[in-house]
Design a protein around this motif. Structure first.
Motif, mmCIF file in Angstrom:
data_model
loop_
_atom_site.group_PDB
_atom_site.id
_atom_site.type_symbol
_atom_site.label_atom_id
_atom_site.label_comp_id
_atom_site.label_asym_id
_atom_site.label_seq_id
_atom_site.Cartn_x
_atom_site.Cartn_y
_atom_site.Cartn_z
ATOM 1 N N UNK A 68 0.856 -1.170 0.000
ATOM 2 C CA UNK A 68 0.000 0.000 0.000
ATOM 3 C C UNK A 68 0.904 1.235 0.000
ATOM 4 N N UNK A 69 0.716 2.120 -0.938
ATOM 5 C CA UNK A 69 1.550 3.318 -0.998
ATOM 6 C C UNK A 69 1.481 4.122 0.301
ATOM 7 N N UNK A 70 2.625 4.542 0.781
ATOM 8 C CA UNK A 70 2.704 5.325 2.000
ATOM 9 C C UNK A 70 3.010 4.515 3.240
ATOM 10 N N UNK A 71 2.706 3.225 3.221
ATOM 11 C CA UNK A 71 2.990 2.369 4.371
ATOM 12 C C UNK A 71 4.447 1.925 4.277
ATOM 13 N N UNK A 72 5.212 2.225 5.325
ATOM 14 C CA UNK A 72 6.635 1.902 5.308
ATOM 15 C C UNK A 72 7.008 0.824 6.320
ATOM 16 N N UNK A 73 6.049 0.411 7.142
ATOM 17 C CA UNK A 73 6.345 -0.633 8.114
ATOM 18 C C UNK A 73 5.082 -1.190 8.733
#
Length: 66
Positions: free
Chosen positions: A1-6
């Motif tokens: 999902x774009x924006x989710x980094x962790x």
């Protein structure tokens, strides 16, 4: 999902998924929150972090490594 980094998932209990997202503005964070809701994650708490920094741990020094 774009924006989710962790994503961190704990083994037991409720409130066991921690999602870290990065975005340039509040509206984008809101959009990410809506998308998380759409996939079935309920947001119980929200923390907005202004700045986060991390450095690699250099405490392990082995003989012969300079």
């Amino acid at each position: 999902m774009p924006g989710v980094v962790g994503v961190t998932t704990l083994m037991t209990g409720s409130m066991n998924v921690y999602v870290t997202a990065a975005a340039p503005d509040k509206q984008t964070i809101t959009d990410i929150a809506y998308r998380l809701d759409e996939v079935g994650l309920s947001i119980d708490r929200e923390h907005l972090i202004w700045k986060q920094e991390s450095d690699p741990y250099t405490g392990f020094q082995f003989e012969g490594n300079d």
